[in-house]
Design a protein around this motif. Structure first.
Motif, PDB file in Angstrom:
ATOM      1  N   ASN A  10       0.813  -1.211   0.000  1.00  0.00           N
ATOM      2  CA  ASN A  10       0.000   0.000   0.000  1.00  0.00           C
ATOM      3  C   ASN A  10       0.852   1.269   0.000  1.00  0.00           C
ATOM      4  O   ASN A  10       0.422   2.324   0.427  1.00  0.00           O
ATOM      5  CB  ASN A  10      -0.984   0.016   1.165  1.00  0.00           C
ATOM      6  CG  ASN A  10      -2.199   0.861   0.843  1.00  0.00           C
ATOM      7  OD1 ASN A  10      -2.614   0.935  -0.315  1.00  0.00           O
ATOM      8  ND2 ASN A  10      -2.759   1.498   1.834  1.00  0.00           N
ATOM      9  N   LEU A  11       2.112   1.153  -0.455  1.00  0.00           N
ATOM     10  CA  LEU A  11       2.997   2.302  -0.565  1.00  0.00           C
ATOM     11  C   LEU A  11       2.864   2.925  -1.945  1.00  0.00           C
ATOM     12  O   LEU A  11       2.552   2.236  -2.918  1.00  0.00           O
ATOM     13  CB  LEU A  11       4.452   1.875  -0.338  1.00  0.00           C
ATOM     14  CG  LEU A  11       4.784   1.347   1.044  1.00  0.00           C
ATOM     15  CD1 LEU A  11       6.210   0.819   1.060  1.00  0.00           C
ATOM     16  CD2 LEU A  11       4.598   2.430   2.085  1.00  0.00           C
ATOM     17  N   PRO A  12       3.096   4.215  -2.056  1.00  0.00           N
ATOM     18  CA  PRO A  12       3.036   4.842  -3.386  1.00  0.00           C
ATOM     19  C   PRO A  12       4.059   4.209  -4.329  1.00  0.00           C
ATOM     20  O   PRO A  12       5.139   3.803  -3.903  1.00  0.00           O
ATOM     21  CB  PRO A  12       3.401   6.298  -3.113  1.00  0.00           C
ATOM     22  CG  PRO A  12       3.182   6.497  -1.662  1.00  0.00           C
ATOM     23  CD  PRO A  12       3.410   5.166  -1.016  1.00  0.00           C
ATOM     24  N   CYS A  13       3.712   4.107  -5.590  1.00  0.00           N
ATOM     25  CA  CYS A  13       4.626   3.544  -6.576  1.00  0.00           C
ATOM     26  C   CYS A  13       4.542   4.342  -7.872  1.00  0.00           C
ATOM     27  O   CYS A  13       3.641   5.142  -8.057  1.00  0.00           O
ATOM     28  CB  CYS A  13       4.331   2.068  -6.822  1.00  0.00           C
ATOM     29  SG  CYS A  13       2.658   1.737  -7.375  1.00  0.00           S
ATOM     30  N   LYS A  14       5.501   4.132  -8.737  1.00  0.00           N
ATOM     31  CA  LYS A  14       5.529   4.801 -10.038  1.00  0.00           C
ATOM     32  C   LYS A  14       4.711   3.992 -11.032  1.00  0.00           C
ATOM     33  O   LYS A  14       4.595   2.779 -10.925  1.00  0.00           O
ATOM     34  CB  LYS A  14       6.966   4.913 -10.542  1.00  0.00           C
ATOM     35  CG  LYS A  14       7.874   5.695  -9.634  1.00  0.00           C
ATOM     36  CD  LYS A  14       7.767   7.145  -9.928  1.00  0.00           C
ATOM     37  CE  LYS A  14       8.771   7.923  -9.083  1.00  0.00           C
ATOM     38  NZ  LYS A  14       8.775   9.309  -9.374  1.00  0.00           N
ATOM     39  N   VAL A  15       4.155   4.691 -12.029  1.00  0.00           N
ATOM     40  CA  VAL A  15       3.355   4.046 -13.060  1.00  0.00           C
ATOM     41  C   VAL A  15       3.916   4.414 -14.427  1.00  0.00           C
ATOM     42  O   VAL A  15       4.116   5.588 -14.727  1.00  0.00           O
ATOM     43  CB  VAL A  15       1.870   4.482 -12.974  1.00  0.00           C
ATOM     44  CG1 VAL A  15       1.074   3.890 -14.121  1.00  0.00           C
ATOM     45  CG2 VAL A  15       1.277   4.094 -11.633  1.00  0.00           C
ATOM     46  N   GLY A  16       4.189   3.399 -15.231  1.00  0.00           N
ATOM     47  CA  GLY A  16       4.651   3.610 -16.593  1.00  0.00           C
ATOM     48  C   GLY A  16       3.710   2.917 -17.562  1.00  0.00           C
ATOM     49  O   GLY A  16       3.014   1.971 -17.204  1.00  0.00           O
ATOM     50  N   VAL A  17       3.669   3.408 -18.790  1.00  0.00           N
ATOM     51  CA  VAL A  17       2.847   2.778 -19.823  1.00  0.00           C
ATOM     52  C   VAL A  17       3.723   2.466 -21.027  1.00  0.00           C
ATOM     53  O   VAL A  17       4.715   3.147 -21.293  1.00  0.00           O
ATOM     54  CB  VAL A  17       1.651   3.655 -20.241  1.00  0.00           C
ATOM     55  CG1 VAL A  17       0.652   3.788 -19.124  1.00  0.00           C
ATOM     56  CG2 VAL A  17       2.098   5.024 -20.704  1.00  0.00           C
ATOM     57  N   MET A  18       3.347   1.417 -21.764  1.00  0.00           N
ATOM     58  CA  MET A  18       4.083   0.996 -22.938  1.00  0.00           C
ATOM     59  C   MET A  18       3.098   0.365 -23.912  1.00  0.00           C
ATOM     60  O   MET A  18       2.140  -0.281 -23.479  1.00  0.00           O
ATOM     61  CB  MET A  18       5.146  -0.039 -22.554  1.00  0.00           C
ATOM     62  CG  MET A  18       6.040  -0.389 -23.694  1.00  0.00           C
ATOM     63  SD  MET A  18       6.413  -2.125 -23.999  1.00  0.00           S
ATOM     64  CE  MET A  18       5.147  -3.096 -23.377  1.00  0.00           C
ATOM     65  N   GLY A  19       3.309   0.599 -25.203  1.00  0.00           N
ATOM     66  CA  GLY A  19       2.422  -0.018 -26.175  1.00  0.00           C
ATOM     67  C   GLY A  19       3.028  -0.085 -27.552  1.00  0.00           C
ATOM     68  O   GLY A  19       3.960   0.647 -27.882  1.00  0.00           O
ATOM     69  N   PHE A  20       2.494  -1.000 -28.359  1.00  0.00           N
ATOM     70  CA  PHE A  20       2.921  -1.212 -29.733  1.00  0.00           C
ATOM     71  C   PHE A  20       1.762  -0.879 -30.675  1.00  0.00           C
ATOM     72  O   PHE A  20       0.613  -1.211 -30.383  1.00  0.00           O
ATOM     73  CB  PHE A  20       3.306  -2.678 -29.958  1.00  0.00           C
ATOM     74  CG  PHE A  20       4.514  -3.119 -29.181  1.00  0.00           C
ATOM     75  CD1 PHE A  20       5.767  -3.135 -29.777  1.00  0.00           C
ATOM     76  CD2 PHE A  20       4.399  -3.511 -27.858  1.00  0.00           C
ATOM     77  CE1 PHE A  20       6.882  -3.550 -29.064  1.00  0.00           C
ATOM     78  CE2 PHE A  20       5.508  -3.924 -27.135  1.00  0.00           C
ATOM     79  CZ  PHE A  20       6.745  -3.940 -27.746  1.00  0.00           C
ATOM     80  N   CYS A  21       2.058  -0.269 -31.811  1.00  0.00           N
ATOM     81  CA  CYS A  21       1.088   0.017 -32.868  1.00  0.00           C
ATOM     82  C   CYS A  21      -0.045   0.897 -32.303  1.00  0.00           C
ATOM     83  O   CYS A  21       0.213   2.010 -31.863  1.00  0.00           O
ATOM     84  CB  CYS A  21       0.580  -1.288 -33.480  1.00  0.00           C
ATOM     85  SG  CYS A  21      -0.183  -1.068 -35.088  1.00  0.00           S
ATOM     86  N   LEU A  22      -1.287   0.417 -32.289  1.00  0.00           N
ATOM     87  CA  LEU A  22      -2.369   1.209 -31.697  1.00  0.00           C
ATOM     88  C   LEU A  22      -2.060   1.493 -30.233  1.00  0.00           C
ATOM     89  O   LEU A  22      -2.311   2.593 -29.727  1.00  0.00           O
ATOM     90  CB  LEU A  22      -3.708   0.487 -31.822  1.00  0.00           C
ATOM     91  CG  LEU A  22      -4.892   1.150 -31.116  1.00  0.00           C
ATOM     92  CD1 LEU A  22      -5.137   2.563 -31.641  1.00  0.00           C
ATOM     93  CD2 LEU A  22      -6.142   0.301 -31.247  1.00  0.00           C
ATOM     94  N   GLY A  23      -1.465   0.525 -29.557  1.00  0.00           N
ATOM     95  CA  GLY A  23      -1.055   0.729 -28.171  1.00  0.00           C
ATOM     96  C   GLY A  23       0.003   1.818 -28.043  1.00  0.00           C
ATOM     97  O   GLY A  23       0.092   2.495 -27.033  1.00  0.00           O
ATOM     98  N   GLY A  24       0.813   1.997 -29.090  1.00  0.00           N
ATOM     99  CA  GLY A  24       1.791   3.084 -29.106  1.00  0.00           C
ATOM    100  C   GLY A  24       1.106   4.444 -29.140  1.00  0.00           C
ATOM    101  O   GLY A  24       1.518   5.380 -28.469  1.00  0.00           O
TER     102      GLY A  24
END
Length: 85
Positions: A10-24
């Motif tokens: 329940n500690l704060p954490c970092k959030v990253g996103v990654m995607g390919f093609c439409l996900g890009g």
């Protein structure tokens, strides 16, 4: 954002996103519209159609484009590179 809380601690954490093609493309739009910490897009189609939002990006964003990508024309790639400078 619910992802910012670690599941077990329940500690704060970092959030990253990654995607390919439409996900890009969705990764690029998330970098603009969602409170994430970093984003990496691979071969994101149609990013050039959303570059008006590029100045809003304030987080680390890495874009990977294929030099000979038949779905992302060279002119579109140049627009993207120019907007990111």
């Amino acid at each position: 954002m619910w992802l910012r809380r670690g599941r077990s601690t329940n500690l704060p954490c970092k959030v990253g996103v990654m995607g390919f093609c439409l996900g890009g493309l969705l990764t690029f739009l998330s970098a603009v519209r969602v409170p994430v910490d970093a984003a990496v897009a691979y071969y994101g189609g149609c990013i050039d159609q959303h570059l008006i939002e590029a100045p809003k990006i304030s987080l680390p964003l890495m874009l990977h484009l294929g030099e000979d990508d038949e779905y992302i024309p060279h002119a579109a790639q140049q627009k993207i590179e120019k907007a990111r400078r």
